[in-house]
Design an enzyme around this catalytic site. Sequence first.
Site, PDB file in Angstrom:
ATOM      1  N   ASP A   1       0.857  -1.184   0.000  1.00  0.00           N
ATOM      2  CA  ASP A   1       0.000   0.000   0.000  1.00  0.00           C
ATOM      3  C   ASP A   1       0.893   1.233   0.000  1.00  0.00           C
ATOM      4  O   ASP A   1       2.005   1.211   0.548  1.00  0.00           O
ATOM      5  CB  ASP A   1      -0.905   0.014   1.228  1.00  0.00           C
ATOM      6  CG  ASP A   1      -1.991  -1.049   1.175  1.00  0.00           C
ATOM      7  OD1 ASP A   1      -2.442  -1.380   0.059  1.00  0.00           O
ATOM      8  OD2 ASP A   1      -2.390  -1.534   2.243  1.00  0.00           O
TER       9      ASP A   1
ATOM     10  N   ASP B   1      -6.955  -1.471  -4.494  1.00  0.00           N
ATOM     11  CA  ASP B   1      -8.010  -1.156  -3.529  1.00  0.00           C
ATOM     12  C   ASP B   1      -8.970  -0.114  -4.099  1.00  0.00           C
ATOM     13  O   ASP B   1     -10.185  -0.199  -3.893  1.00  0.00           O
ATOM     14  CB  ASP B   1      -7.399  -0.634  -2.227  1.00  0.00           C
ATOM     15  CG  ASP B   1      -6.502  -1.637  -1.538  1.00  0.00           C
ATOM     16  OD1 ASP B   1      -6.697  -2.855  -1.723  1.00  0.00           O
ATOM     17  OD2 ASP B   1      -5.585  -1.198  -0.810  1.00  0.00           O
TER      18      ASP B   1
END
Length: 166
Positions: free
Chosen positions: A126, A144
């Site tokens: 991330d 995401d």
Amino acid sequence: MAKTTFGTQSASLFPWLGLALILFIADQFTKVLILGYYQLGDATYVTSFFNVVRVHNSGAAFSFLANAGGWQRWFFTGIGIAATIFIVWMLKSHPGQKLFAFALSCILGGAVGNVLDRMLYGYVVDFLDFHYAGWHFPAFNIADSAITIGAVCLILDELLRVKRTK
């Protein structure tokens, strides 16, 4: 009723798989950049509300089960693989439903991107970090974002479908 010949039904599946592939490639490309240029925990200030960071998420959304001891890697990988198979089947069954197929393609591209991370690294990379006045939204990635856009579009598609039937 849709024809089931290769030339009709299957041909309209390819644009949706192409969209999923583009999202997957964008996700993996950005993650390779982050892995190549950032060490774990490194951050770059971009604006007063956004940083680029390197974070590893061994759990699911919002780090759910991140500290579960390792079994969650294979659990979430299995869920992702099962979801991929189901989504491809749904896309093949409903390629003409544009909003629905768009939503599924976004979810597919994102899911495959995160599954590949879990398989290769044991965690999801991330790097998008939004914040305001000391509050940080959990870091996330392109996959995401695609999954979230897909989920919103699925809800919208269902609301529009219900409205049409009234």
